[in-house]
Design an enzyme around this catalytic site. Structure first.
Site, PDB file in Angstrom:
ATOM      1  N   GLY A   1      27.180  42.396  11.125  1.00 19.89           N
ATOM      2  CA  GLY A   1      28.328  42.710  10.278  1.00 19.89           C
ATOM      3  C   GLY A   1      29.042  43.946  10.774  1.00 19.89           C
ATOM      4  O   GLY A   1      28.876  44.368  11.922  1.00 19.89           O
TER       5      GLY A   1
ATOM      6  N   ARG B   1      19.289  47.571 -10.078  1.00 18.79           N
ATOM      7  CA  ARG B   1      18.780  48.267  -8.893  1.00 18.79           C
ATOM      8  C   ARG B   1      17.512  47.596  -8.377  1.00 18.79           C
ATOM      9  O   ARG B   1      17.315  47.417  -7.184  1.00 18.79           O
ATOM     10  CB  ARG B   1      18.485  49.721  -9.263  1.00 18.79           C
ATOM     11  CG  ARG B   1      17.947  50.559  -8.113  1.00 18.79           C
ATOM     12  CD  ARG B   1      17.465  51.908  -8.602  1.00 18.79           C
ATOM     13  NE  ARG B   1      16.309  51.773  -9.475  1.00 18.79           N
ATOM     14  CZ  ARG B   1      15.647  52.792 -10.023  1.00 18.79           C
ATOM     15  NH1 ARG B   1      16.077  54.022  -9.816  1.00 18.79           N
ATOM     16  NH2 ARG B   1      14.598  52.598 -10.783  1.00 18.79           N
TER      17      ARG B   1
ATOM     18  N   ASP C   1      25.255  61.398   6.744  1.00 21.69           N
ATOM     19  CA  ASP C   1      25.638  62.368   5.716  1.00 21.69           C
ATOM     20  C   ASP C   1      26.064  63.693   6.343  1.00 21.69           C
ATOM     21  O   ASP C   1      27.024  64.325   5.896  1.00 21.69           O
ATOM     22  CB  ASP C   1      24.478  62.601   4.747  1.00 21.69           C
ATOM     23  CG  ASP C   1      24.098  61.348   3.975  1.00 21.69           C
ATOM     24  OD1 ASP C   1      24.980  60.486   3.788  1.00 21.69           O
ATOM     25  OD2 ASP C   1      22.920  61.232   3.582  1.00 21.69           O
TER      26      ASP C   1
ATOM     27  N   ARG D   1      29.555  63.499   7.819  1.00 21.12           N
ATOM     28  CA  ARG D   1      30.570  63.595   6.758  1.00 21.12           C
ATOM     29  C   ARG D   1      30.699  65.041   6.272  1.00 21.12           C
ATOM     30  O   ARG D   1      31.817  65.529   6.034  1.00 21.12           O
ATOM     31  CB  ARG D   1      30.196  62.663   5.607  1.00 21.12           C
ATOM     32  CG  ARG D   1      30.412  61.193   5.956  1.00 21.12           C
ATOM     33  CD  ARG D   1      29.870  60.247   4.904  1.00 21.12           C
ATOM     34  NE  ARG D   1      30.283  58.864   5.210  1.00 21.12           N
ATOM     35  CZ  ARG D   1      29.707  57.789   4.698  1.00 21.12           C
ATOM     36  NH1 ARG D   1      28.679  57.915   3.851  1.00 21.12           N
ATOM     37  NH2 ARG D   1      30.141  56.584   5.026  1.00 21.12           N
TER      38      ARG D   1
ATOM     39  N   HIS E   1      19.296  59.802   0.656  1.00 16.83           N
ATOM     40  CA  HIS E   1      20.596  59.287   1.090  1.00 16.83           C
ATOM     41  C   HIS E   1      21.259  58.567  -0.083  1.00 16.83           C
ATOM     42  O   HIS E   1      21.282  57.352  -0.184  1.00 16.83           O
ATOM     43  CB  HIS E   1      20.400  58.323   2.265  1.00 16.83           C
ATOM     44  CG  HIS E   1      21.663  57.685   2.758  1.00 16.83           C
ATOM     45  ND1 HIS E   1      22.722  58.416   3.246  1.00 16.83           N
ATOM     46  CD2 HIS E   1      22.037  56.378   2.848  1.00 16.83           C
ATOM     47  CE1 HIS E   1      23.684  57.593   3.622  1.00 16.83           C
ATOM     48  NE2 HIS E   1      23.308  56.353   3.380  1.00 16.83           N
TER      49      HIS E   1
END
Length: 311
Positions: free
Chosen positions: A9, A88, A148, A151, A175
């Site tokens: 993907g 979840r 992370d 970013r 995360h």
């Protein structure tokens, strides 16, 4: 050097593309469950060789894991996103089954490989891979902290109006939007603490923006991001295959480090040919320690949903 990426993907294909044009590996195998999908992505990437100037071989496979044999690094991106109405626990149960099956198939053909986990929830899927494969902990790495941190440095760059490559900073902890910990106190611009350039209010905004970085992109794009995650995987794989010994925050199994046990969570690691070669101890202040402990509790709670998969 050979790399396998399961899941062709957006994230998996972008990862393959970055590894290919940066000449990190000599061969990449893309695997996907959809008939012909990985083969198509592989062929598309191969057709950029003459214009981008690389010679990496990219092969696609529809669920034929024999083509992955002898991989030095395997990357697992497969899984489904959470859908409306899905709990979840349901998401974890579905993705855990996928990751466990994929990891077992990969290990069969590449018994010496280092595993890089990208599938979400990433810390929990990394823990599942460690517990189910029975490999040394240095060979199971969750990618989240690398993304992370990229970013975090981007948001610092925007706030400072300075080049991102001149900025150092890291994100530890889980995360997730509420579990990651941008270490603003330790971030620097060419060795100078960013606190000399940014106010507490500005740093708080950078931290908040970092924590919702993935959710922000999902809201804008209507789906999860892929350029930065794919590049972060390539960055991590590069440090492994080329034994670069880079310090990269990764989700790894801890045994007493940072006061935690029996959990995979983001901590700064030295990443080289053997995978996780060292967990680096950073002196956290009391507030950071408390936040890290709270993050670990949240990740551990998420792991509870694995009880049926691991039993």
């Amino acid at each position: 050097m050979k790399v396998t990426i399961v899941g062709a993907g957006n994230v998996g294909a972008t990862c393959a593309d970055a590894i290919a044009y940066r000449r990190i590996a000599s061969e990449i195998v893309l695997v996907d469950i959809r008939e012909g999908f990985a083969e198509g992505k592989a062929l598309d990437i191969m057709q950029t060789q003459t214009t981008l100037g690389f010679n990496t071989k990219v092969v696609g496979s529809t669920n034929d894991y024999s083509k992955t044999a002898g991989s030095h690094v395997v990357v697992i991106t497969s899984g489904i996103p959470r859908k409306p109405g899905m709990t979840r626990e349901e998401l974890i149960g579905i993705n855990a089954g996928i990751v466990k099956s994929v990891a077992g198939s990969l290990l069969q053909y590449s018994p010496d490989a280092i595993f890089v986990i990208v599938s979400n929830p990433m810390d929990t899927m990394t823990y599942l891979a460690y517990k189910s494969l029975g490999l040394p902990k240095n060979r199971i790495i969750g990618m989240g902290g690398a993304l992370d941190s990229s970013r975090f440095k981007t948001y610092l760059s925007l706030a400072l109006d300075k080049p991102a490559n001149d900025i150092q900073g890291m994100v530890i902890g889980g995360h997730g939007d509420t579990t990651m910990i941008p270490l603003t106190r330790l971030a620097s611009y060419n060795g100078v603490p960013v606190s000399q350039f940014l106010s507490e209010e500005q740093l708080a905004k950078v931290s908040a923006d970092t924590m919702v970085g993935g959710a922000t992109l999902t809201a804008l794009l209507g789906t999860s991001a892929w350029y930065a995650p794919g590049a972060s995987v390539a960055y991590l794989v590069d440090s492994i295959l080329n034994d670069q010994k880079k310090m990269i925050p990764c989700s790894v199994y801890v045994e007493g480090e940072y006061g935690q046990n029996d959990i995979c969570i983001g901590v700064p690691c030295i990443i080289g040919r053997n995978g996780v070669e060292e967990i680096v101890k950073v002196d956290l202040n009391d507030a950071e320690k408390a936040t890290f402990a709270k993050s670990a509790d949240a990740v551990r709670s998420m792991n509870d949903a694995l009880s049926t998969v691991l039993s």
